[in-house]
Design a protein around this motif. Structure first.
Motif, mmCIF file in Angstrom:
data_model
loop_
_atom_site.group_PDB
_atom_site.id
_atom_site.type_symbol
_atom_site.label_atom_id
_atom_site.label_comp_id
_atom_site.label_asym_id
_atom_site.label_seq_id
_atom_site.Cartn_x
_atom_site.Cartn_y
_atom_site.Cartn_z
ATOM 1 N N GLU A 70 0.604 -1.558 0.351
ATOM 2 C CA GLU A 70 -0.141 0.202 0.163
ATOM 3 C C GLU A 70 1.307 1.376 0.005
ATOM 4 O O GLU A 70 2.347 1.338 0.284
ATOM 5 C CB GLU A 70 -1.232 -0.478 1.018
ATOM 6 N N ASP A 82 -6.758 16.135 -0.688
ATOM 7 C CA ASP A 82 -7.292 15.247 -0.512
ATOM 8 C C ASP A 82 -6.050 14.204 0.021
ATOM 9 O O ASP A 82 -4.537 14.313 -0.795
ATOM 10 C CB ASP A 82 -8.052 14.304 -1.562
ATOM 11 N N GLU A 85 -5.284 9.547 0.328
ATOM 12 C CA GLU A 85 -6.218 8.114 0.110
ATOM 13 C C GLU A 85 -4.943 7.346 0.236
ATOM 14 O O GLU A 85 -3.858 7.676 -0.135
ATOM 15 C CB GLU A 85 -6.599 8.521 -1.469
ATOM 16 N N ILE A 86 -5.201 6.151 0.275
ATOM 17 C CA ILE A 86 -4.780 4.784 0.551
ATOM 18 C C ILE A 86 -4.803 4.349 -1.356
ATOM 19 O O ILE A 86 -5.674 3.695 -1.249
ATOM 20 C CB ILE A 86 -5.022 3.841 1.679
ATOM 21 N N VAL A 117 -8.305 2.702 -5.280
ATOM 22 C CA VAL A 117 -7.961 3.476 -4.322
ATOM 23 C C VAL A 117 -8.168 2.456 -3.225
ATOM 24 O O VAL A 117 -10.229 2.139 -3.520
ATOM 25 C CB VAL A 117 -8.883 4.993 -4.193
ATOM 26 N N GLN A 118 -8.094 2.185 -1.827
ATOM 27 C CA GLN A 118 -9.394 1.348 -0.889
ATOM 28 C C GLN A 118 -9.679 2.199 -0.182
ATOM 29 O O GLN A 118 -10.707 1.897 0.380
ATOM 30 C CB GLN A 118 -7.417 0.628 0.154
ATOM 31 N N SER A 119 -9.557 3.345 0.385
ATOM 32 C CA SER A 119 -10.031 4.301 1.623
ATOM 33 C C SER A 119 -9.237 5.378 2.143
ATOM 34 O O SER A 119 -8.275 5.174 1.261
ATOM 35 C CB SER A 119 -10.114 3.252 2.688
ATOM 36 N N LYS A 120 -9.605 6.095 3.216
ATOM 37 C CA LYS A 120 -9.068 7.863 3.304
ATOM 38 C C LYS A 120 -8.242 6.707 4.613
ATOM 39 O O LYS A 120 -8.531 5.369 5.666
ATOM 40 C CB LYS A 120 -9.878 8.295 3.553
ATOM 41 N N PRO A 121 -7.217 7.502 5.190
ATOM 42 C CA PRO A 121 -6.202 7.059 6.297
ATOM 43 C C PRO A 121 -7.067 7.637 7.355
ATOM 44 O O PRO A 121 -7.780 8.868 6.947
ATOM 45 C CB PRO A 121 -5.463 8.641 5.887
ATOM 46 N N SER A 122 -7.291 6.947 8.251
ATOM 47 C CA SER A 122 -8.429 6.672 9.643
ATOM 48 C C SER A 122 -7.215 7.874 10.726
ATOM 49 O O SER A 122 -8.169 8.298 11.704
ATOM 50 C CB SER A 122 -8.327 5.132 10.367
#
Length: 296
Positions: free
Chosen positions: A178, A195, A197-198, A209-214
């Motif tokens: 990742e 923005d 993104e991961i 694009v998997q998700s947003k960093p938490s």
């Protein structure tokens, strides 16, 4: 936002992939080349850091004939008698001639691998001038450059990124495959969109694009600290009740004159005292020189 940038909808754009020693952005750069070839665009690559074989590794399909690699990897400084492309040819005239050698109905996409190699041998002002001319000249549809941010001073990186319409700063993710992309995009109206993104890159160079960093690891304030009142154990009160606040607002301050007091001071009434001075004959008062009696 990363899939939107891969679509390449903005003509005349300048995109920078900014990486560091902790995460290489060349794999993402090849994904942008792959996406441009799938849009049936001609792609010209200025290859300074890797060979043509290494760059073409993973780029498969019927569209690869539109990929034109200009070899600056073998002799980037022109030490041999017949260099293919050198860093000193990074000018508007040379690049325009280079792109127009291949007859294509659409303007081409110029890929620079990498801008850091050029900035090490050409002044940043000359590089920025050439990039600005390429953006406005119309010889290329878009410019995509790889920039190693940890190789240059902050001012140099800022000057080059200031010209870009989009900057993608890549960093390693939690998992090995990742990456984290911090994206800054400037629209033509001047609006800036940011923005994060991961993402991951498949073997066919498609980006997922998997998700947003938490940001789970970031420090959160303690609940007990938020509820603690620092004025709870004081021997005096720092707060006013409603009755005390109302009495404070009605209190007349000594240095604030009321309307009646101003009238009484400005207009003297009957019986008010006055001081009258009549000069004596011995006063020797000179109206033309009132300070004549002073020893000055």
């Amino acid at each position: 936002m990363l899939p939107e940038l891969l679509q390449g909808t903005d003509a005349g754009g300048f995109l920078i992939i900014q990486d560091s020693a902790s995460y290489c952005g060349r794999h993402l750069l090849k994904s942008f080349i792959h996406a441009a070839l799938n849009r049936e665009e001609a792609v010209h690559v200025l290859g300074f850091e890797v060979s043509e074989e290494e760059l073409r590794d993973g780029l498969k399909g019927s569209h690869t004939h539109r990929l034109h690699f200009h070899n600056a990897f073998t002799d980037p400084l022109g030490w041999s008698d017949h260099p293919a492309f050198t860093v000193h040819q990074f000018t508007l005239e040379e690049l325009t001639h280079l792109v127009k050698q291949t007859s294509q109905p659409k303007p081409a996409t110029l890929v620079i691998d990498s801008l850091s190699w050029i900035l090490r041998h050409v002044s940043p002002s000359a590089v920025c001038q050439t990039l600005q001319q390429l953006k406005k000249g119309g010889a290329v549809r878009a410019i995509i450059g790889l920039l190693h941010a940890d190789m240059h001073q902050r001012g140099t990186v800022g000057s080059v990124c200031h010209l870009a319409t989009s900057v993608i700063t890549v960093a390693p993710g939690i998992k090995g495959e990742e990456g984290v992309a911090k994206i800054t995009k400037r629209s033509k109206s001047g609006k800036v969109i940011q923005d994060e993104e991961i993402f991951s890159i498949k073997e066919d160079l498609t980006v997922v694009v998997q998700s947003k960093p938490s940001h789970i690891g970031s420090k959160q304030p303690d609940t007990d600290e938020q509820e603690t009142d620092p004025t709870a154990n004081l021997t005096f009160n720092l707060r006013l009740s409603d009755t005390e606040r109302e009495a404070k607002e009605k209190l007349a301050l000594p240095f604030v004159f009321s309307k009646e007091k101003k009238t009484a001071l400005l207009h003297s009434g009957p019986g008010s005292g006055r001081i009258l001075y009549e000069p004596d004959a011995n006063d020797d008062y000179d109206q033309e020189d009132p300070d004549d009696d002073l020893d000055v």
